[in-house]
Design a protein around this motif. Sequence first.
Motif, PDB file in Angstrom:
ATOM      1  N   HIS B   5       0.840  -1.206   0.000  1.00 50.37           N
ATOM      2  CA  HIS B   5       0.000   0.000   0.000  1.00 50.37           C
ATOM      3  C   HIS B   5       0.871   1.251   0.000  1.00 50.37           C
ATOM      4  O   HIS B   5       1.961   1.238   0.579  1.00 50.37           O
ATOM      5  N   VAL B   7       0.415   5.340   1.008  1.00 47.39           N
ATOM      6  CA  VAL B   7      -0.461   6.384   1.553  1.00 47.39           C
ATOM      7  C   VAL B   7       0.137   7.732   1.144  1.00 47.39           C
ATOM      8  O   VAL B   7       1.256   8.059   1.518  1.00 47.39           O
ATOM      9  N   LEU B  27       0.520   9.236  10.646  1.00 47.83           N
ATOM     10  CA  LEU B  27       0.317   8.057   9.804  1.00 47.83           C
ATOM     11  C   LEU B  27       1.518   7.130   9.893  1.00 47.83           C
ATOM     12  O   LEU B  27       1.380   5.910  10.028  1.00 47.83           O
ATOM     13  N   VAL B  40       3.711  -0.918   3.951  1.00 49.78           N
ATOM     14  CA  VAL B  40       3.074   0.364   3.638  1.00 49.78           C
ATOM     15  C   VAL B  40       4.120   1.474   3.576  1.00 49.78           C
ATOM     16  O   VAL B  40       4.968   1.591   4.454  1.00 49.78           O
ATOM     17  N   VAL B  42       4.440   5.581   3.448  1.00 49.62           N
ATOM     18  CA  VAL B  42       3.736   6.850   3.567  1.00 49.62           C
ATOM     19  C   VAL B  42       4.570   7.905   2.827  1.00 49.62           C
ATOM     20  O   VAL B  42       5.763   8.044   3.079  1.00 49.62           O
ATOM     21  N   VAL B  57      -5.660  12.991   1.772  1.00 52.77           N
ATOM     22  CA  VAL B  57      -4.870  11.765   1.908  1.00 52.77           C
ATOM     23  C   VAL B  57      -5.444  10.743   0.948  1.00 52.77           C
ATOM     24  O   VAL B  57      -6.666  10.593   0.852  1.00 52.77           O
ATOM     25  N   LYS B  58      -4.564  10.071   0.210  1.00 49.58           N
ATOM     26  CA  LYS B  58      -5.037   9.074  -0.754  1.00 49.58           C
ATOM     27  C   LYS B  58      -4.318   7.769  -0.472  1.00 49.58           C
ATOM     28  O   LYS B  58      -3.117   7.753  -0.191  1.00 49.58           O
ATOM     29  N   VAL B  59      -5.050   6.660  -0.546  1.00 52.73           N
ATOM     30  CA  VAL B  59      -4.439   5.354  -0.300  1.00 52.73           C
ATOM     31  C   VAL B  59      -4.473   4.543  -1.588  1.00 52.73           C
ATOM     32  O   VAL B  59      -5.522   4.402  -2.215  1.00 52.73           O
ATOM     33  N   ILE B  77      -7.557   5.572   9.679  1.00 48.57           N
ATOM     34  CA  ILE B  77      -7.171   5.254   8.301  1.00 48.57           C
ATOM     35  C   ILE B  77      -6.315   3.987   8.285  1.00 48.57           C
ATOM     36  O   ILE B  77      -6.529   3.083   7.486  1.00 48.57           O
ATOM     37  N   THR B  81      -8.596   1.125   6.678  1.00 47.75           N
ATOM     38  CA  THR B  81      -8.266   0.947   5.262  1.00 47.75           C
ATOM     39  C   THR B  81      -7.071   0.020   5.051  1.00 47.75           C
ATOM     40  O   THR B  81      -7.106  -0.867   4.198  1.00 47.75           O
ATOM     41  N   LEU B  82      -6.025   0.220   5.841  1.00 49.95           N
ATOM     42  CA  LEU B  82      -4.817  -0.577   5.582  1.00 49.95           C
ATOM     43  C   LEU B  82      -4.909  -1.979   6.168  1.00 49.95           C
ATOM     44  O   LEU B  82      -4.513  -2.949   5.542  1.00 49.95           O
TER      45      LEU B  82
END
Lengths: 160, 594
Positions: B5, B7, B27, B40, B42, B57-59, B77, B81-82
């Motif tokens: 992912h 972020v 985050l 992930v 960031v 913020v976009k994932v 988040i 989401t993650l």
Amino acid sequence: MPTDQKTETVFSKELENFIAEWKEKPGNLIMILHKVQSEFGYISRSAAMKVAEMLDIPLAKIYGVITFYHFFKLNKPGKNVIQVCMGTACYLKGGQAILDETAKHLNIPVKGVTDDGLFSLESVRCVGCCGLAPVVVIGDEVFGKVLPEQMPEILANFSE
Amino acid sequence: MAYKHYVLVCGGTGCESSKADDIFNNLKAEVANAGLENDVQVVKTGCFGFCEKGPIVKVLPEDAFYVEVKPEDAEEIVKETLVKGRIVKRLAYADESGKTSAIPEEIGFYQKQMRIVLRNCGLIDPEKIDEYIARDGYAALEKVLFEMTPDEVIEEMKISGLRGRGGAGFPTWMKWNFTKQVESDVKYIVCNADEGDPGAYMDRSTLEGDPHSILEAMAIAGYAVGAQQGFIYIRAEYPLAIKRLEIAMAQAREYGLLGQNILGSNFSFDIEIRLGAGAFVCGEETALLASIEGKRGMPTPKPPFPAVCGLWKKPTVINNVETWANVPVIITKGGKWFASIGTEKSSGTKVFALTGKIKNSGLVEVPMGTTLREIVYDIGGGIKGGKAFKAVQTGGPSGGVITAKMIDTPIDFDNLIAAGSMMGSGGMIVMDEDDCIIDVAKFYQEFCVEESCGKCSPCRIGTRKLYDILTKISEGKGTMQDLDQLKEIGEAMKRAALCGLGQTAPNPVLSSLHYFYDEYLEHIQDKKCRAGKCKKLITYTINDNCRGCTLCARKCPVNCISGEVRQKHTIDATKCIKCGECMKNCKFDAIEKK
């Protein structure tokens, strides 16, 4: 306005090195003046005289440049510089009312400094956060979507 | 190493000032808490454009798009989401009907946009050259150095039809060609990043979000015209953009993409930053060059043009940030591809800073030829607070108004000039019924008075005269003769002023006079300002709603309100300073403004 002549003719080592490094480069004057202002917050007469001496150019040339550009300040600003954005977007959304309210609250005119030296007030042209209009910048901090009546509260945080 | 992912946190100035830094740090901490550091990443990116709803913020790869995020939302988040793969509905964008859209493609703001200039903004970490390279960065520079002759580069630019995005719309290839043809040992490439138009910030966002694209483009032009040195002239008011440019330049030098023998070729090119100091006139080419030379930024007559005799009297190519940002894509995808976008005479896209009385303010990039209606209503979501659309000012202090009648005109360089405005750098200020056209014209004229360098008298005296007449009209003291004078002085300035600033300074006045003549008449003949903006023309009165609570009388700073307790009060109009304190404080809607 009283200025401390002594400290402003003493340049930091970093500033002296910067001037030495730029001395021979063509078109150096504005870059050097930026550096002077970032050290003292403004360009005092004594600092301008010292730059003139170091670069071997007339003082008049330096004043010609400083007074032409809005960014350079001739007087010592307050500890916290309040910049009220008067770009078009901020103007339409009430920038003038914020400027008036702040001036009234601090009891100083635009471009003025409070007696205790804590605040100075300026109007600026577009800080480039039009999505947050109307915008006020204090020091490095940006406040967006500001209402005039919020100003006393915002300023209180800087009053120590 | 690939992550599962990504972020993306907006790190543009607008969002940074709304605590994007804290969001980024929170985050990172939450990702570490959840033990996801290896899965992930960031990233702090450049501007997403949707500044109204920032911080954003976009994932990825979920494409989850969160708006108005607060630092304390980081935990949710990460956990939702993650970890669980669920959308946090609370943070998704909701339109007026309450319909939430968690992916950008569904949001009206993005649907009609086409991102060429802003292709990397909001997608890559601008402080990492590898991310730019991963998005085909520096491929164009490699291509020109090893596969194209300088003439072929200029030919490609000609095919693309790219015109200068700084405002005037001069064909970019012609500027390059002039400089190429001059015999000279030294030539210069200059990037104009002195974005002085109040209400425009596309250049700042491009530099903050994708600094390498500018460096690459300048090197390409250096190769095409035979220059080895570039300068970026940037406003000192943009510290974040300066910092990111400095980082980008250091990385490019380290990778051999700037400096001696770029990529092992015979071509050497390097760039230096020069700071502006807050003078609008320095956006004018010859004034800008004077400023780089360390002098007062005053323009000189053209010809000679900078392309032939510019910086330190050497041939110099000057283009604006947005123009430069188009160049690498034109080289990699071809001039033909670029020319297929937009209109016949204005190819490509244009970035607009959409601000003012609009619901979704922000940066929008659309193909040339998009209509104002599409920009204001489809992308911008219409006027705030259900008010009526009045006009859009394009081109800032050098431009003019576009009215409701012309809302379906396709926007390109030539149509805007035909309408009495100009593209300018791309500021688009939306005005509603509460804005007075004379007040706005006066605002721009005051700007021009302050920014006129004073060298030529048409501009120095003309801007002041126009401002004085507008002030007179706004105070109800105008005469019909004043309208003739506005026109006469304005036309004279257009013909006689030395540089672009003075020649275009009367535009806001002339265009508003043309399209809103009846409003000027109202101010002069009826002494009336329908928007209620011109203070001297409004009167406050107290109606029968008044209960005699005395609050207004106590709040009035000039003691012009009188009346007995529990009796209707009255305002002495001769003493009233029209501060509006009474109206603001009245609890019974008893104060009227006319």
